[in-house]
Design an enzyme around this catalytic site. Structure first.
Site, short mmCIF file in Angstrom:
data_model
loop_
_atom_site.label_atom_id
_atom_site.label_comp_id
_atom_site.label_asym_id
_atom_site.label_seq_id
_atom_site.Cartn_x
_atom_site.Cartn_y
_atom_site.Cartn_z
N GLU A 1 0.50 -0.99 -0.04
CA GLU A 1 -0.28 0.64 -0.03
C GLU A 1 0.80 1.14 -0.12
O GLU A 1 0.42 2.15 -0.58
CB GLU A 1 -0.76 0.54 1.15
CG GLU A 1 -1.94 -1.17 0.64
CD GLU A 1 -1.30 -2.47 1.30
OE1 GLU A 1 -0.22 -2.91 1.44
OE2 GLU A 1 -2.36 -3.11 1.33
N HIS B 1 -11.56 -5.48 8.43
CA HIS B 1 -12.14 -5.81 7.05
C HIS B 1 -13.59 -5.13 7.12
O HIS B 1 -14.67 -4.73 6.73
CB HIS B 1 -12.84 -6.94 6.40
CG HIS B 1 -11.82 -7.77 6.09
ND1 HIS B 1 -11.24 -8.38 7.08
CD2 HIS B 1 -11.80 -8.01 5.02
CE1 HIS B 1 -9.99 -8.91 6.21
NE2 HIS B 1 -10.24 -8.84 4.76
C1 LIG Z 1 -2.05 -4.72 4.16
C2 LIG Z 1 -2.67 -5.21 3.37
N1 LIG Z 1 -3.13 -5.48 2.41
C3 LIG Z 1 -4.15 -6.24 1.88
C4 LIG Z 1 -4.80 -7.71 2.30
C5 LIG Z 1 -5.52 -7.98 1.07
N2 LIG Z 1 -5.45 -9.23 1.09
C6 LIG Z 1 -5.65 -10.72 2.16
S1 LIG Z 1 -4.65 -11.55 1.18
C7 LIG Z 1 -3.86 -10.67 0.50
C8 LIG Z 1 -2.65 -11.78 -0.46
C9 LIG Z 1 -1.82 -12.04 -0.25
O1 LIG Z 1 -1.06 -13.54 -0.60
P1 LIG Z 1 0.28 -13.90 -0.55
O2 LIG Z 1 1.03 -12.95 0.51
O3 LIG Z 1 0.68 -14.54 -1.32
O4 LIG Z 1 0.04 -14.98 0.35
P2 LIG Z 1 -1.02 -15.88 0.21
O5 LIG Z 1 -2.89 -15.62 0.34
O6 LIG Z 1 -0.77 -16.15 -0.72
O7 LIG Z 1 -0.82 -17.14 1.74
C10 LIG Z 1 -4.73 -9.55 -0.04
C11 LIG Z 1 -3.91 -8.43 -0.71
C12 LIG Z 1 -4.39 -7.60 3.36
N3 LIG Z 1 -4.67 -8.65 4.05
N4 LIG Z 1 -2.89 -7.05 4.13
#
Ligand SMILES: Cc1ncc(C[n+]2csc(CCOP(=O)(O)OP(=O)(O)O)c2C)c(N)n1
Lengths: 403, 326
Positions: free
Chosen positions: B60, B129
């Protein structure tokens, strides 16, 4: 500092540390991936990590399988519970069992774990009651278990925030160990494991945590599960070099391991934890794996990825390959696999009945948890709420009386 | 006139902005092929390509910071933050950089960045959320903050945000994304000034001010009050910074009573600001103290108790009773 911290032959005690893990160099990622147990169920060799694999007793190997099967069964049950409206959301882990069980089983009781939110398999290895994990997803708790009981921290939903906590915690361990040693104690040494995803690796907090970890030589193992997708965004958007190579820039070892190979993951994590506990600083492990299902039950992967990719990864399934190995080596028979299946069903039944009985909470508990010490504003608002609610109860009684 | 949901109206508004302004572009996590987690950007990457609809790395601070750079170069970035609770890694860039660039450069630089944030609760979700962080941004000078409560406003206000020379935080009431309403895509009508409050219902006994997700709740409360013989005026604030105090003051001078309702905690919130201003501007017209209805001083609670937390019709009516009792 920097490169001098990398393990160099002959400078460190442990025999297995005499060579730099082959994953430390920047070149073809596939070739540089540590793998011991292939998709065909055959055990290969590695100059550094085979020694670790050799330490594993047959019982441990069967245990790895049982753990992976259990957590997969749990995942299916939680998904079903979500579909039936018992959970608001579920975050599936199918495909990542080896990465989680292999690394979780490499930790020792005194180590402390900082998960993200998908580490249900690691939770299992830390004896967290999996039904408790579901409180968060059922919308009745923002935590759900006592992190101090099993040294398994609460899930963190703001991506990457916990990586900094992990380094701070590791710095605390460092200080405590110094004090303990000065006092003549020989408590087992501890380290920290921080889990995060390939997507989260882009957050500034990950960068800062690695800077701090390197600066203070903190006993922390960064465990990145590269499951190839951050919701809909592929890893290539997050990084142009294999993620494990980033460690080099901070001045500590980075290793890529086949995240679907539980034996290799276990070996690599054990190595890294020993490295950290012995005071040789942080390590980054990139477990190369795949999120087979959706990101969460609210996600629809058909919108952004090809099903052929998923099919290809299913061919590298972590459970299948360990089953093949156990069977071909005569380490497990049908009876064992049947027992595992039955245990999985038992766990699923426990999780289901516990979840359905998880009621509450009451908002009064939310008032109670805001501060550790009394706070007049909270007290005032609670008093208002009690009076307000009492009004409804009085109305109800009046209505009942009028009937 | 066409009927569409608020989510679709924002989608159409973004489409219009991208079409009308070649320097505008969207940036955010998962906004490309997925179309955003709420599908608000659905179909836009197909239409405008990956240079105009940018699926960013998951960062972000990175999104907002690079948007600032693009804006300095003459672009009009529209950033999507996935959820309210995830704006904080970008909070530093928004409050210390984006908000202050114009004043620091003595007016030489402008940073017309729009930050879209789905906010508020009531969707049964998990931690981070469901938050309403608008006061944290409103306290920072240099940012404009608006929030639509219906499809027509959503369609026009997002375009006005993009056209605005100042940075705009565009809070989207996520639990109303699927609320349908009529949209006149030809003519904004009274929506032509996004910083003006709208009187949605006339009344003479009391005024309720609400914005975003609580507007339908305020209207329902006013309708219920009508049945008890109370005539309640309802104002949709629409803009949180600046606040259209003239419209609110005029209403209070007429009704003598004011209730401010928002989901965010009342302590240190927007309601307190409105209460203080109206006390200054219309003290002699007030028949009762201004009453705030909002969240408690606690982290947004777990979904199973959010009903007890969120302002609803009953809580607004209770406040109205208290006001009328003076
Ligand atoms: C700071 C933040 N930005 C956005 C989100 C929304 N979000 C939740 S999971 C996700 C993707 C995460 O991907 P990754 O780090 O590869 O982990 P995975 O879920 O694939 O295990 C996003 C964008 C969040 N939880 N926290």
């Amino acid at each position: 500092m920097g490169a001098t911290q990398l393990p160099t032959p002959g400078t460190n005690g442990a025999a297995v540390d005499q060579q730099v893990p082959s994953g430390c160099v920047l070149s073809d990622p596939a070739a540089e991936m540590i793998q011991l147990l292939g998709p065909d169920g055959k055990l290969g060799t590695d100059p550094v990590f085979s020694d670790y694999a050799k330490r594993l007793e047959p019982g441990q190997l069967r245990g790895f399988y049982a753990d992976m099967a259990k957590v997969r069964r749990f995942d299916q049950e939680a998904t079903a519970l979500q579909r039936q409206g018992e959970l608001a959301l579920w975050v599936p882990l199918t495909g990542q069992e080896a990465a989680q069980i292999g690394s979780g089983r490499a930790t020792q009781r005194q180590d402390y774990i900082f998960p993200t939110y998908r580490e249900h398999g690691v939770a299992l290895t830390r004896d967290v009651d999996l039904a408790e994990l579901l409180k968060l997803f059922r919308g009745i708790s923002n935590g759900g278990w006592d992190p101090t009981e099993n040294n398994f921290h609460l899930y963190t939903l703001v991506l990457a925030a916990q990586t900094l906590h992990s380094v701070g915690y590791a710095m605390g361990i460092q200080r405590d160990q110094k004090l303990a040693e000065a006092g003549g104690s020989n408590e087992p040494k501890a380290a920290v494991v921080a889990y995060f995803g390939d997507g989260a690796s882009s957050e500034g907090d990950v960068h800062e945590s690695m800077v701090f970890a390197a600066s203070y030589n903190a006993p922390v193992v960064f465990f990145c599960q590269n499951n190839h997708w951050a919701i809909s965004v592929p890893t290539e958007v997050q990084t142009k070099v294999p993620l494990f190579n980033r460690a080099k820039g901070y001045g500590f070892p980075g290793i890529r391991v086949d995240g679907n190979d539980v034996i290799a993951v276990h070996a690599v994590t054990e190595w890294a934890l020993e490295h950290a506990r012995e005071g040789r600083g942080p390590v980054l492990i990139e477990a190369y794996t795949y999120r087979v299902g959706a990101h969460t039950t609210a996600d629809d992967p058909t919108k952004y990825r090809d099903s052929a990719e998923e099919v290809a990864w299913r061919g590298k399934d972590p459970l299948d390959r360990l089953e093949k190995y156990l069977r071909s080596e005569g380490l497990a028979d049908d009876a064992f696999f049947e027992e595992v299946r039955v245990d999985g069903d038992k766990l699923a039944a426990h999780v289901r009945s516990t979840t359905q009985s998880l009621t509450g909470p009451n908002i009064r508990e939310s008032f109670a948890g805001v501060y550790a010490e009394p706070h007049p504003l909270v007290a005032e608002e609670l008093a208002w709420f009690e009076e307000y609610s009492a009004g409804f109860e009085a109305d109800d009684e009046e209505e009942a009386g009028n009937r | 006139m066409t009927t569409m949901t608020i989510a679709k109206a924002i989608n159409e508004g973004l489409r219009a902005s991208l079409t009308n302004n070649p320097k505008s572009l969207l940036m955010g996590e998962d906004i490309g092929p997925l179309g955003g987690v709420y599908r608000v950007t659905d179909g836009l990457i197909k239409e405008f390509g990956a240079d105009r609809v940018v699926d960013t790395p998951l960062a972000e601070s990175g999104i907002v910071g690079t948007a600032i750079g693009l804006a300095l170069r003459g672009y009009r970035p529209i950033c999507e933050i996935q959820f309210d609770g995830f704006v904080f890694p970008g909070f530093n860039q928004i409050t210390t950089q984006l908000a202050k660039m114009h004043s620091r450069s003595a007016g030489k630089l402008t940073v017309p960045v729009v930050i879209r944030i789905p906010y508020g609760g009531g969707i049964g979700s998990i931690e981070h959320h469901s938050e309403s962080p608008e006061a944290l941004f409103a306290h920072t000078a240099g940012l404009r903050i608006i929030t639509p409560s219906n499809a027509h406003d959503a369609y026009w206000m997002i375009q006005q945000a993009v056209d605005c020379t100042d940075p705009v935080i565009f809070f989207e009431p996520k639990r109303r994304y699927w609320l349908k309403g009529e949209v006149d895509t030809e003519n904004p009508g009274p929506a032509s000034d996004p910083f003006q409050a709208h009187i949605l219902r006339e009344g003479s006994d009391a005024t309720i001010v609400a914005y975003g997700p609580l507007v339908p709740v305020a209207l329902a409360a006013a309708a219920a009050a009508q049945e008890d013989g109370h005539s309640v005026e309802v104002i949709d604030l629409r803009s949180i910074s600046p606040i259209d105090f003239d419209t609110v003051t005029a209403s209070v001078k007429k009704t003598g009573r004011l209730i401010v309702a928002h989901e965010a905690p009342t302590f240190g919130g927007i309601g307190g600001e409105i209460a203080a201003r109206i006390s200054e501007r219309a003290f002699l017209h007030l028949e009762a103290p201004v009453i705030r209805v909002g969240g408690f001083h606690m982290p947004y609670p777990v979904a199973k108790v959010e009903e007890d937390y969120l302002p609803d019709i009953d809580k607004i009516l209770e406040a109205l009773d208290r006001s009328l009792a003076y």
